[in-house]
Scaffold this motif. Structure first.
Motif, PDB file in Angstrom:
ATOM      1  N   SER A  79      -9.827  20.495  -2.602  1.00  0.00           N
ATOM      2  CA  SER A  79     -10.640  19.414  -3.145  1.00  0.00           C
ATOM      3  C   SER A  79      -9.802  18.287  -3.742  1.00  0.00           C
ATOM      4  CB  SER A  79     -11.594  19.969  -4.218  1.00  0.00           C
ATOM      5  OG  SER A  79     -10.852  20.583  -5.266  1.00  0.00           O
ATOM      6  N   GLU A  80      -8.542  18.601  -4.123  1.00  0.00           N
ATOM      7  CA  GLU A  80      -7.702  17.580  -4.734  1.00  0.00           C
ATOM      8  C   GLU A  80      -6.646  17.036  -3.770  1.00  0.00           C
ATOM      9  OE1 GLU A  80      -4.452  20.668  -6.748  1.00  0.00           O
ATOM     10  OE2 GLU A  80      -5.961  19.691  -7.996  1.00  0.00           O
ATOM     11  N   TYR A  81      -6.682  17.502  -2.524  1.00  0.00           N
ATOM     12  CA  TYR A  81      -5.632  17.163  -1.573  1.00  0.00           C
ATOM     13  C   TYR A  81      -5.558  15.658  -1.309  1.00  0.00           C
ATOM     14  CZ  TYR A  81      -2.390  18.263   2.201  1.00  0.00           C
ATOM     15  OH  TYR A  81      -1.272  18.370   2.983  1.00  0.00           O
ATOM     16  N   ASP A  82      -6.694  15.048  -0.953  1.00  0.00           N
ATOM     17  CA  ASP A  82      -6.700  13.626  -0.611  1.00  0.00           C
ATOM     18  C   ASP A  82      -6.280  12.754  -1.781  1.00  0.00           C
ATOM     19  OD1 ASP A  82      -7.425  14.189   1.945  1.00  0.00           O
ATOM     20  OD2 ASP A  82      -9.509  13.570   1.761  1.00  0.00           O
ATOM     21  N   SER A  83      -6.741  13.092  -2.976  1.00  0.00           N
ATOM     22  CA  SER A  83      -6.404  12.271  -4.140  1.00  0.00           C
ATOM     23  C   SER A  83      -4.917  12.339  -4.456  1.00  0.00           C
ATOM     24  CB  SER A  83      -7.235  12.699  -5.357  1.00  0.00           C
ATOM     25  OG  SER A  83      -6.979  14.063  -5.682  1.00  0.00           O
ATOM     26  N   VAL A  84      -4.315  13.539  -4.342  1.00  0.00           N
ATOM     27  CA  VAL A  84      -2.878  13.679  -4.600  1.00  0.00           C
ATOM     28  C   VAL A  84      -2.078  12.897  -3.559  1.00  0.00           C
ATOM     29  CG1 VAL A  84      -0.949  15.296  -4.617  1.00  0.00           C
ATOM     30  CG2 VAL A  84      -3.074  15.883  -5.784  1.00  0.00           C
ATOM     31  N   ILE A  85      -2.481  12.996  -2.290  1.00  0.00           N
ATOM     32  CA  ILE A  85      -1.798  12.238  -1.243  1.00  0.00           C
ATOM     33  C   ILE A  85      -1.882  10.744  -1.524  1.00  0.00           C
ATOM     34  CG2 ILE A  85      -1.805  11.630   1.204  1.00  0.00           C
ATOM     35  CD1 ILE A  85      -2.807  14.442   1.787  1.00  0.00           C
ATOM     36  N   GLY A  86      -3.076  10.273  -1.932  1.00  0.00           N
ATOM     37  CA  GLY A  86      -3.251   8.856  -2.226  1.00  0.00           C
ATOM     38  C   GLY A  86      -2.346   8.383  -3.355  1.00  0.00           C
ATOM     39  N   VAL A  87      -2.224   9.193  -4.400  1.00  0.00           N
ATOM     40  CA  VAL A  87      -1.377   8.822  -5.549  1.00  0.00           C
ATOM     41  C   VAL A  87       0.094   8.766  -5.145  1.00  0.00           C
ATOM     42  CG1 VAL A  87      -0.553   9.596  -7.796  1.00  0.00           C
ATOM     43  CG2 VAL A  87      -2.994   9.697  -7.274  1.00  0.00           C
ATOM     44  N   VAL A  88       0.568   9.827  -4.488  1.00  0.00           N
ATOM     45  CA  VAL A  88       1.976   9.886  -4.082  1.00  0.00           C
ATOM     46  C   VAL A  88       2.279   8.803  -3.051  1.00  0.00           C
ATOM     47  CG1 VAL A  88       3.753  11.322  -3.008  1.00  0.00           C
ATOM     48  CG2 VAL A  88       2.121  12.336  -4.605  1.00  0.00           C
ATOM     49  N   LEU A  89       1.336   8.592  -2.106  1.00  0.00           N
ATOM     50  CA  LEU A  89       1.528   7.587  -1.072  1.00  0.00           C
ATOM     51  C   LEU A  89       1.663   6.192  -1.665  1.00  0.00           C
ATOM     52  CD1 LEU A  89       1.459   6.408   1.811  1.00  0.00           C
ATOM     53  CD2 LEU A  89      -1.034   6.622   1.739  1.00  0.00           C
ATOM     54  N   ALA A  90       0.792   5.850  -2.602  1.00  0.00           N
ATOM     55  CA  ALA A  90       0.833   4.518  -3.199  1.00  0.00           C
ATOM     56  C   ALA A  90       2.150   4.272  -3.924  1.00  0.00           C
ATOM     57  CB  ALA A  90      -0.338   4.355  -4.172  1.00  0.00           C
ATOM     58  N   PHE A  91       2.607   5.275  -4.682  1.00  0.00           N
ATOM     59  CA  PHE A  91       3.869   5.118  -5.407  1.00  0.00           C
ATOM     60  C   PHE A  91       5.048   4.997  -4.438  1.00  0.00           C
ATOM     61  CE2 PHE A  91       7.682   7.295  -7.064  1.00  0.00           C
ATOM     62  CZ  PHE A  91       8.017   6.389  -8.074  1.00  0.00           C
ATOM     63  N   GLY A  92       5.110   5.890  -3.457  1.00  0.00           N
ATOM     64  CA  GLY A  92       6.230   5.873  -2.521  1.00  0.00           C
ATOM     65  C   GLY A  92       6.260   4.629  -1.667  1.00  0.00           C
ATOM     66  N   LEU A  93       5.083   4.162  -1.229  1.00  0.00           N
ATOM     67  CA  LEU A  93       5.037   2.973  -0.393  1.00  0.00           C
ATOM     68  C   LEU A  93       5.458   1.740  -1.182  1.00  0.00           C
ATOM     69  CD1 LEU A  93       4.398   1.943   2.403  1.00  0.00           C
ATOM     70  CD2 LEU A  93       2.008   1.658   1.713  1.00  0.00           C
ATOM     71  N   GLY A  94       5.022   1.662  -2.442  1.00  0.00           N
ATOM     72  CA  GLY A  94       5.441   0.539  -3.287  1.00  0.00           C
ATOM     73  C   GLY A  94       6.946   0.533  -3.487  1.00  0.00           C
ATOM     74  N   LEU A  95       7.532   1.717  -3.674  1.00  0.00           N
ATOM     75  CA  LEU A  95       8.977   1.827  -3.831  1.00  0.00           C
ATOM     76  C   LEU A  95       9.699   1.411  -2.553  1.00  0.00           C
ATOM     77  CD1 LEU A  95      10.976   2.763  -6.027  1.00  0.00           C
ATOM     78  CD2 LEU A  95      10.908   5.038  -4.983  1.00  0.00           C
ATOM     79  N   GLY A  96       9.127   1.803  -1.401  1.00  0.00           N
ATOM     80  CA  GLY A  96       9.731   1.429  -0.129  1.00  0.00           C
ATOM     81  C   GLY A  96       9.703  -0.069   0.113  1.00  0.00           C
ATOM     82  N   VAL A  97       8.582  -0.709  -0.236  1.00  0.00           N
ATOM     83  CA  VAL A  97       8.475  -2.164  -0.092  1.00  0.00           C
ATOM     84  C   VAL A  97       9.521  -2.870  -0.954  1.00  0.00           C
ATOM     85  CG1 VAL A  97       6.996  -4.166  -0.558  1.00  0.00           C
ATOM     86  CG2 VAL A  97       6.050  -2.137   0.565  1.00  0.00           C
ATOM     87  N   LEU A  98       9.720  -2.370  -2.173  1.00  0.00           N
ATOM     88  CA  LEU A  98      10.734  -2.953  -3.059  1.00  0.00           C
ATOM     89  C   LEU A  98      12.128  -2.825  -2.450  1.00  0.00           C
ATOM     90  CD1 LEU A  98      11.635  -4.170  -5.762  1.00  0.00           C
ATOM     91  CD2 LEU A  98      11.683  -1.833  -6.696  1.00  0.00           C
TER      92      LEU A  98
END
Length: 279
Positions: free
Chosen positions: A93-112
């Motif tokens: 039940s928490e899988y999608d939300s955890v992926i969304g949180v980690v994805l947003a942080f990692g993608l922002g770091l990658g863009v930087l």
């Protein structure tokens, strides 16, 4: 427009060493995607593949910034992402939300990191959309070695993993280590996804890892037949995408996604027609 359908130019380009290397890489990626894909679909991990590919981009961007090998960086980023996602998600039940949180942080770091990188713009673009000219001997050696490891580990855990994918509750009751298998499979998917970043690009590697298997699931319920069809569909998409991209010099990912979507559409229509006939 004439160059897009210039079959003579395409045939000439097919004789070049880097193109042949790219086709070999695509064939290996197609095999990995086809074998892993049905399990990804049955375990509802499509969003996880997307998240892992974006975090492979972060690893590749870090390697680019530090002057390291991009393939190794993408591989490290994907493995770290898979481990983090596997350890943080104890309940489905928490899988999608955890992926969304980690994805947003990692993608922002990658863009930087991509913004901080002052090298050639083509290197940045290649991480997003893929590039066949990046397939040197080191890339092929990394791909081949990682592919052998992934397939070997999958062969060992396949039966309990398939059981846990089809009926996780019964598998857990029978003593199958479902949590450990979930982490192991996440790492295998992460490795395969990272290998596809350099060829297909991080934005559209989902088309190779998920779409062929989703198409196969439309025409058969057998795990074995679905795997065979997924491998065939993934090979056609990956190899065909590279061949069609040669003459126009367009990003490989555009053609890979187009072919895989066309295959999915045909399978969807076939499955719909078969259900209508049986009704």
């Amino acid at each position: 427009m004439d160059n897009i359908f210039d079959f003579r130019l395409t045939w000439q380009l097919l004789s070049l060493d880097f193109v042949l290397s790219a086709l070999l890489v695509a064939a290996v990626l197609g095999l990995l995607a086809g074998v892993l894909g049905p399990l990804i679909v049955s375990r509802n991990m499509a969003f996880s593949v997307h998240g892992t590919s974006e975090l492979a981009l972060t690893g590749g961007a870090a390697a680019l910034l530090l002057g390291w090998d991009v393939g190794n960086g993408a591989l490290a980023g994907a493995i770290v992402a898979a481990l983090v996602l596997g350890l943080l998600t104890r309940r489905s039940s928490e899988y999608d939300s955890v992926i969304g949180v980690v994805l947003a942080f990692g993608l922002g770091l990658g863009v930087l990191m991509l913004w901080l990188y002052k090298g050639r713009a083509a290197n940045k673009f290649g991480l997003l959309t893929g590039q066949i000219v990046g397939q040197d001997f080191a890339s092929m050696a990394l791909l081949t070695g990682a592919a052998v490891v992934v397939l070997a580990v999958l062969a060992v855990v396949y039966r309990p993993l398939l059981f846990a994918s089809v009926d996780p509750d019964v598998a857990r009751a029978r003593g199958v280590p479902t949590t450990l298998l979930a982490v192991v499979f996440a790492v295998l998917v992460g490795v395969a996804t990272a290998l596809g970043v350099r060829t297909v690009g991080s934005l559209l590697v989902l088309a190779l890892m998920v779409t062929p298997a989703a198409a196969a699931a439309r025409v058969t319920a057998s795990p074995l037949r679905a795997t065979v069809l997924a491998v065939v569909f993934a090979e056609v998409s990956a190899v065909g995408g590279i061949v069609l991209s040669l003459a126009p010099g367009a990003p490989v990912s555009a053609f890979v996604t187009a072919i895989s979507f066309l295959i999915y559409l045909v399978c969807w229509l076939f499955g719909r027609a078969r259900r209508t006939a049986l009704a």
